[in-house]
Design an enzyme around this catalytic site. Sequence first.
Site, PDB file in Angstrom:
ATOM      1  N   PRO A   2       0.839  -1.204   0.000  1.00  0.00           N
ATOM      2  CA  PRO A   2       0.000   0.000   0.000  1.00  0.00           C
ATOM      3  C   PRO A   2       0.872   1.251   0.000  1.00  0.00           C
ATOM      4  O   PRO A   2       1.795   1.345   0.791  1.00  0.00           O
ATOM      5  CB  PRO A   2      -0.795  -0.100   1.302  1.00  0.00           C
ATOM      6  CG  PRO A   2      -0.615  -1.485   1.799  1.00  0.00           C
ATOM      7  CD  PRO A   2       0.655  -1.999   1.217  1.00  0.00           C
ATOM      8  N   GLU A   3       0.589   2.158  -0.917  1.00  0.00           N
ATOM      9  CA  GLU A   3       1.273   3.439  -0.916  1.00  0.00           C
ATOM     10  C   GLU A   3       0.297   4.487  -0.371  1.00  0.00           C
ATOM     11  O   GLU A   3      -0.810   4.155   0.030  1.00  0.00           O
ATOM     12  CB  GLU A   3       1.776   3.781  -2.316  1.00  0.00           C
ATOM     13  CG  GLU A   3       2.964   2.899  -2.711  1.00  0.00           C
ATOM     14  CD  GLU A   3       3.862   3.547  -3.749  1.00  0.00           C
ATOM     15  OE1 GLU A   3       3.824   4.774  -3.887  1.00  0.00           O
ATOM     16  OE2 GLU A   3       4.605   2.804  -4.418  1.00  0.00           O
TER      17      GLU A   3
END
Length: 285
Positions: A2-3
């Site tokens: 996840p960014e």
Amino acid sequence: MPELPEVETVCRGLAPVLEGETFTSVQIGRKDLRKPFPKGFVKRLEGARILRVGRRAKYLLVETQKGEVHDVLIWHLGMSGQVRIYKVGETVPKPGKHDHVRFDVASGVSVVFTDPRRFGLMDLCPAQGLADHALLKAIGPEPLGNEFNGPVLAAALKGKRVAVKQAIMDAHVVAGVGNIYASEALFRAGISPKRTAATVQGGRAEKLADAIKAVLRAAIDAGGSTLRDHRTPDGGLGYFQFNFSVYGRAGEACPGCDCEISRTHGIQRLEQGGRSTYYCPRKQK
Ligand SMILES: [Zn+2]
């Protein structure tokens, strides 16, 4: 992994179901994720009111109040963490092997954190000490905030001899820009990922700061429509489809390119600091 846009999407998914609610039950299936849960984790949260769900860099911040005690739950999704929301009336399945934390709130909503690789993290911090928390104190400006712009980026890159791609992934320079969006932002700005960071000044820094904001905003919008449609790939928040311009597209023509692929070989992949970078050598200088 996840960014920032994925974390922001999780944040926007959680805020409406948690804010104003009270934790009625907090269950942890083990003593640790990446690190042990803090002492009294369950006790401090159970019975606490949830004031606000926010985000700093890639950390979710859940502000709580229990009597006179203001705590902030610092929550990182790690490499593979997912968040599932079970609405009122929905049955929460028995915890699977990788379901490590379950929060129930008074409305009847449940939130389950699944983290197969256990790189996620949860910590509790008194609200007044949040800015000095070891995980947060050295983090640079939020890319989407007004405190981040061309001159601020130029100042942070000044004197840096590393490649600009690696520099913008450094959290001291700007918060939460990971491998994927670093490639995308450099493409949008027309700047080579190999360029020495220190040479990104003036108009170039302006362009890059704007490009970072633009790609993150576009991805957050994509995450937002996933939230509205409830069409996350496997029911969990934290992942969504987003059309990248260059990331993962080695050998393809870049958007807006008029080059002949047979001659130019299209988008190139290269390794920087052990991570894959994608870029167009014709467009990015
Ligand atoms: Zn191109």
